[in-house]
Write a protein that holds these residues in place. Structure first.
Motif, PDB file in Angstrom:
ATOM      1  N   PHE A 217      40.153  23.441  50.554  1.00 51.30           N
ATOM      2  CA  PHE A 217      40.305  24.410  49.466  1.00 51.30           C
ATOM      3  C   PHE A 217      41.540  24.117  48.619  1.00 51.30           C
ATOM      4  N   ARG A 218      42.638  23.783  49.297  1.00 48.69           N
ATOM      5  CA  ARG A 218      43.858  23.486  48.551  1.00 48.69           C
ATOM      6  C   ARG A 218      43.713  22.144  47.836  1.00 48.69           C
ATOM      7  N   ARG A 220      40.942  21.021  46.669  1.00 51.29           N
ATOM      8  CA  ARG A 220      40.099  21.351  45.524  1.00 51.29           C
ATOM      9  C   ARG A 220      40.925  21.827  44.331  1.00 51.29           C
ATOM     10  N   ARG A 221      41.874  22.706  44.644  1.00 51.49           N
ATOM     11  CA  ARG A 221      42.697  23.272  43.560  1.00 51.49           C
ATOM     12  C   ARG A 221      43.428  22.164  42.823  1.00 51.49           C
ATOM     13  N   ILE A 229      38.919  20.703  35.287  1.00 60.80           N
ATOM     14  CA  ILE A 229      37.708  21.508  35.420  1.00 60.80           C
ATOM     15  C   ILE A 229      37.970  22.665  36.387  1.00 60.80           C
ATOM     16  N   ARG A 230      37.061  23.627  36.384  1.00 67.42           N
ATOM     17  CA  ARG A 230      37.255  24.794  37.249  1.00 67.42           C
ATOM     18  C   ARG A 230      37.076  24.405  38.712  1.00 67.42           C
ATOM     19  N   GLU A 231      37.747  25.151  39.565  1.00 70.77           N
ATOM     20  CA  GLU A 231      37.698  24.843  41.004  1.00 70.77           C
ATOM     21  C   GLU A 231      36.287  24.910  41.575  1.00 70.77           C
ATOM     22  N   ASN A 232      35.487  25.800  41.040  1.00 66.20           N
ATOM     23  CA  ASN A 232      34.151  25.966  41.633  1.00 66.20           C
ATOM     24  C   ASN A 232      33.157  24.904  41.172  1.00 66.20           C
ATOM     25  N   THR A 512      34.018  23.675  50.799  1.00 69.56           N
ATOM     26  CA  THR A 512      34.431  24.708  49.838  1.00 69.56           C
ATOM     27  C   THR A 512      33.265  25.441  49.186  1.00 69.56           C
TER      28      THR A 512
END
Lengths: 766, 766
Positions: A217-218, A220-221, A229-232, A512
């Motif tokens: 997750f981190r 990804r950020r 781009i957005r994290e999702n 994620t």
């Protein structure tokens, strides 16, 4: 609600050494490490590293690389679509160097090509024109007036303080004081699997990255920021990971993979070779610790002060927290009324220091345990008794002034070591069997370790449990099991709570897109924090199930054991868990629960460092027995006796595994391992030169588990990952001192150093 | 808490026709249907089907197939490791025939081989020795005394009843009665993609199946039983699906794939060709409906009774519920004080009847709308006015005696049709433009439809929402979007609630390992049930976020709009959603929420069928304009005007798409489509023989959306999937009657049938 077996004082699954959920996959060779994953049309990525420690970039010429047949893309900083800055707490890193390189491992350019060979050739063909800058090789040089600035904001990254009581008045009461400077060296995590990953664009246009990591997750950020781009839109998945030990806590290959996938639209694999891993990836910091301790003649510690200089290398990573934690823990697991510590995280042009198992406390323990032994000697008190006399206990304050009223296990670990030492005649006998050139000695090492992040840093765990219609279970958590065994622990918790078989739980972790963010695997926090989320989710499900079972069985005193629910008063009133699951399903009842556990603490006062920094501490003590060859300086560790306070050992075999692995790592740290850096340049380039202990170097290890439960831990459990390693190195160093009367304050205690020290001292006292 | 924009009576995302989340994937051709997924070392599966409708199996000789080069395995019933029985509500199906075949499509043996060609050859080489049994071709024959039993328990699968009021006394007050028998025919879903899937064993030893399905969780349960393993060792994932319409509600290829993967340990793809799909997969039931209705001369319905005989074919599937639902809905969307209906689900040796869009109500509506038109004619009342006079309304009881006090939208749909009819002069003008051989007519069709499963059948939705650190969102739900658009609807709900951009939501659905079970996609329940779970999860997250924002902004009256949170009183007090997400993350607050929505109702009394069967109903009315060629019997539908009560159209364009698709399907059902079966044998073997409407057959369709909200639906929304189709067929049939005075009671109204009816009647009345 309590666990049904808890009151009976026996558990069906907790405390049992069930085999690990990943055992079969690994034994059968079917577990997929990043490098096992491939896709059609895949490219191979390579990174151009600076190779010089400090310089201005005047020009990067990628034309030759770009012209090479089979090269799909060559990227430099100017190709980055997002923000070319990242870092977990301090945004001081660059995905690719912009106008300057600050250490030899600095990434300068990326290549993706049809084969790995072409990629290597292409990387070599890139010409970078550098204007070299002075190299800062240690924190003192970095902090000196007029020193060249590595970052614009200055070379001091963080100064943190502990101010407890009044050290001057404390020292005025001291009958003896001991003052020393300890210098720890740079070491590598030396995991079996180097940093590696593979990425691709999925059928929905998202970027997916499989990698060896500690917190998808981190990661990804950080990928999202650099790619713009957005994290999702980024999915990071932990591939099976061959060790991490903190070295994959900072992001490793993920940003570069993301950039190459984004640029080419094709799958890209990026695996660092060992030399590149040594050169560029994070290390355990070299820390210089000056410290002075005072005690009264009746054996009570009365004051201590210290200065900690952490060599961060070029970037922050998690390193500022490492140096801070070193300072916080510098007084060891002892009650000292007056403490003053200053810790400095300092930028240099050495290798990149950041998280590694022990997280600053491994270095602190070398200092505090040496101090304890020297004080004990000066006071003519047995070192173990001296530790017991000063050990923290319920009601006594920690360095940050925090007081615990339960779960303080340091005395219990020391008592266990004492018991072993008393009972085991071979330990005493051995000591007498030394010869003139082969001296035997024993030493004690103790430690405490603040579990989790503390200091108001976000520290959460999460888990989702879903019951299938046949009563089998799917457990989802974002937590990473990179080999330490948390997937197994989580399944045990669910099995215990629901009274079902451990094998009936399927675990899905660390993705994620599909699992809830449970924070990083680090800080020995996983069982303690995410274990609680698993526990809570299990209990929430159980509440629903219990009410249906009460209704169906017409009984109130139900227990969930042996895959059944039965009445304690009328044991014939029962139904299977499978049947109950079906009944709950049919009624439309909630079969899935997500639980969140928040272990985030308050922060401390920045000026004094006082406050409730951690929600709990872990404790451990070890005894090392060594034989030192006074002619060569060679140290053979004969035995490690470990007493680790696990709070509650959910899987004893796993705790023992942690202890054994930790002890081996601690021996390597103390005696042989060293990443040599000269003027910012790496001198240790392969595992052939980096001496990790082999199976021949590993002694008998007796892993005793002590259980002093802490009520916040699941079933009382605490983390054991780092406590397993931290006491070993000081125990070995103290055993060496015991054997040959030589105190190693500058690590490692390798042949060269020890041989020199023994010669300087003349023959040891024995 | 209400949606912030709700009170302002404008939404930012709800009610907007945003483009579908799957649009780009499908337009770009990157969406992965099962057949697009492949793995190295993959095998091709094929199924040997009985080919004869009713027989004892004396012997199966697979030796030739097994001996063929390239054949990896051949399986028959005796190779099944688990329980060779399955079925959703009645466990009467066999994964592979044991000693008997009950219809032509019965699976007898499975083959997996290196190529599809070899698999086909191998299937053909299997010799089965059958002893043929008498073929039961209709329900009456099946129920006759002494009929051969298709299943040991008898040929009557289910008899369900509606008993409301006193029909005899009701009929005694009737001034006119109309009595008819309607016979609907067998049709196929005729989706673009036939039943297909692919399976493999993953790196942990689990069986993973990607398939075109409507409920991966229920499929998992059935696969698990037959394979003899726990449900959580099987992962079923919905691949992109090319239509389902109920035909993939029962399990299709998944058990067979599971068996072949389990037996070979290799990936196996299994795709049915169109002929096999026609032969073996579920169909919309042929139902015979006898019904008698009575009305008073002032135009009030006073009594109705009916008998429904559903031709189930060989197995239950979901079919018993289809026939039951047909009976429950046989009185249409009208208030009738006295009702008596008996519905019989009967086994035969015809094709396998089960779920198809309309779920029994499509057949019921043909009957009740014909009855209404005939009664209106007898009473000389305009058919639309007659419907309005009798339409259900708040406070009036449904056939099961249930009374709603809101959301009863049938009158609103009729008023909308009336308004269009009055306003649109072309409709009136057209009617007068008929010629002697080309007659024009208009007809009305209305319907109501119990949303969800009702009758205490488990009816749940679930969703998990996780907010990333940058405020982008990941939404997970087990719900299947097989093309109807639910993924889009769910993302709109989240965007609305959190005041963020629709594009900022990533949706992950329909994977038994990673998403919560949200029940099947069927019964027009998805928006209504799972939409509520999405709404609740969004609002739970919002509560957490709101409290932090209140704290940070020092304001209480906060609204979440335009990716910001601001104070309504002091609009300058604001922060971005992105920033707020980061602040919540940093505080350790819960960033993930799982919500569960339970729409399970109570059951009704089995003897009377009285009770609160459904939590809500959907309503729709349509007007069809047709031109009938009296010389050929050809019907051209010139126009469909639809008024669909969506409660609240979350995505109007999607609702219109449903209406348009439904109308086309309804036209095909009424006029041209037919699966012909003679003595249990299939006569329609390709899409060339199965006449679905082409683009040339599709009329102008005016999809009017009426919104009569129901408080339980998200934003008032109801389901529209089935209401879109159901009114079309009766409207077309009534238009034909209007045009040529001929009532078609035996479907389809194809050239052959209509030509015959027109000839029998002589020229029509116009």
């Amino acid at each position: 609600m309590s666990t049904d077996r808890e009151n009976l004082e026996h558990f069906s699954c907790i405390g049992h050494s069930v085999s690990r959920v990943d055992a079969l996959d690994k034994v059968l060779g079917r577990a997929l490490y990043s490098e096992d994953i491939s896709f059609p049309n895949m490219l191979y990525g390579r990174v151009l590293r600076a190779g010089i420690p400090h310089a201005i970039i005047e020009e990067i010429d990628t034309s030759a690389a770009k012209a090479m047949k089979g090269v799909a893309c060559v990227l430099t900083a100017k190709d980055i679509p997002g923000i070319n800055r990242y870092g977990i707490a301090f945004q001081d890193q660059y995905a690719l160097a912009v106008d300057r390189v600050r250490y030899v491992g600095e990434p300068v350019a990326l290549v993706a090509s049809e084969t790995d060979e072409i990629a290597m050739e292409a990387v070599e063909s890139i010409r970078v024109k550098y204007q070299e800058l002075p190299v800062i090789t240690n924190p003192h040089q970095a902090l000196a007036e007029g020193a060249p600035l590595i970052h614009e904001k200055g070379n001091l990254l963080l100064h943190s303080k502990v101010r407890k009581g009044d050290v001057d008045s404390g020292f005025s009461r001291a009958d003896v004081t001991v003052e020393n400077t300890y210098r720890t060296h740079t070491v590598d995590h030396a995991y079996m699997e180097t940093e590696s990953g593979i990425g691709r664009i999925d059928e929905h246009g998202n970027i997916v990255i499989w990698s060896a990591n500690q917190c998808p997750f981190r990661d990804r950020r950080q990928v999202a920021g650099v790619l713009g781009i957005r994290e999702n839109k980024i999915r990071v998945i932990r591939a099976t990971t061959g060790g991490a030990f903190g070295g994959k806590d900072d992001i490793t290959v993920e940003i570069h993979i993301g950039l190459l996938v984004q640029a080419t639209g094709r799958p890209v694999r990026l695996v660092l070779d060992r030399q590149e891993s040594f050169l560029s990836q994070t290390k355990r910091h070299a820390i210089e610790i000056w410290t002075r301790w005072g005690a009264t003649k009746d054996g009570k510690l009365c004051s201590m002060e210290g200065k900690v200089y952490g060599d961060k290398g070029p970037y922050a990573g998690l390193g500022a927290f490492v140096i801070k934690k070193c300072g916080i823990h510098l007084s060891g697991p002892y009650y000292i009324p007056n403490i003053k510590v200053d810790s400095y995280s300092v930028y240099t042009n050495n290798l990149f220091g950041s998280a590694m198992r022990g997280f600053g406390v491994a270095q602190a323990a070398i200092a505090h345990e040496s101090q304890m032994d020297e004080l004990a000697e000066r006071l003519a008190i047995d070192p173990l008794e001296f530790r017991l006399m000063n050990a923290l206990d319920q009601g006594l304050s920690t360095p940050t002034g925090q007081v615990f009223y339960e779960g303080v296990g340091i005395k219990a670990t020391l008592e266990k070591i004492k018991e072993v030492r008393l009972k085991d005649s071979s330990l005493r006998d051995n000591l007498e069997k030394g010869t003139k050139t082969k001296r035997k000695g024993i030493g004690i090492g103790s430690m405490f370790y603040g579990l989790g992040y503390g200091f108001s840093r976000q520290d959460i765990g999460a888990a989702t449990i879903e019951i299938c219609e046949d009563g089998s279970v799917i457990l989802r958590s974002g937590e990473v099991d990179y080999g330490q065994g948390s997937d197994t622990i989580f399944c045990q918790i669910v099995a215990e709570e629901l009274g079902i078989r451990y094998d009936d739980i399927q675990i899905v972790t660390a993705d994620t897109f599909t699992t809830p963010n449970a924070g990083p695997t680090s800080a020995s926090r996983v069982t303690y924090v995410t274990g609680n989320a698993v526990l809570q989710a299990s209990r929430a499900i159980k509440e629903t199930f219990r009410s249906v079972a009460e209704n169906l069985l017409g009984e109130k005193d139900l227990v969930f054991v042996d895959q059944e629910i039965h009445s304690e008063l009328h044991p014939d009133k029962k139904m299977s868990f499978k049947k109950l699951a079906w009944e709950c399903h049919n009624r439309g009842l909630q079969m899935v629960q997500t639980a969140w556990y928040d272990n985030t603490t308050n922060d401390v006062d920045t000026e004094t460092g006082q406050g409730d920094a951690y929600s709990a501490f872990a404790y451990a003590s070890q005894l090392a027995e060594v034989e030192v060859d006074t002619e060569t300086g060679r140290v053979d560790v004969l035995r490690i006796v470990s007493a680790t306070d696990a709070g509650k050992a959910i899987n004893p075999s796993n705790v023992e595994g942690q202890i054994e692995g930790g002890a081996v790592m601690g021996i390597g740290y103390g005696l042989t391992e060293e990443i040599k850096v000269q003027q910012g340049s790496l001198k240790t380039r392969s595992l052939g030169e980096y001496m990790i202990p082999t199976s021949m170097d590993i002694p008998r290890i007796d892993p005793h588990i002590v259980e002093v439960p802490v009520s916040r831990g699941p079933y009382g459990a605490k983390g054991v990952g780092e406590p397993a390693l931290i006491p070993t190195t000081p125990a070995v160093l103290n055993a060496i001192a015991d054997a040959v009367g030589v105190r190693v304050t500058e690590l490692p205690a390798n042949l060269e150093n020890l041989h020199r020290l023994i010669r300087e001292k003349g023959e040891g006292p024995k």
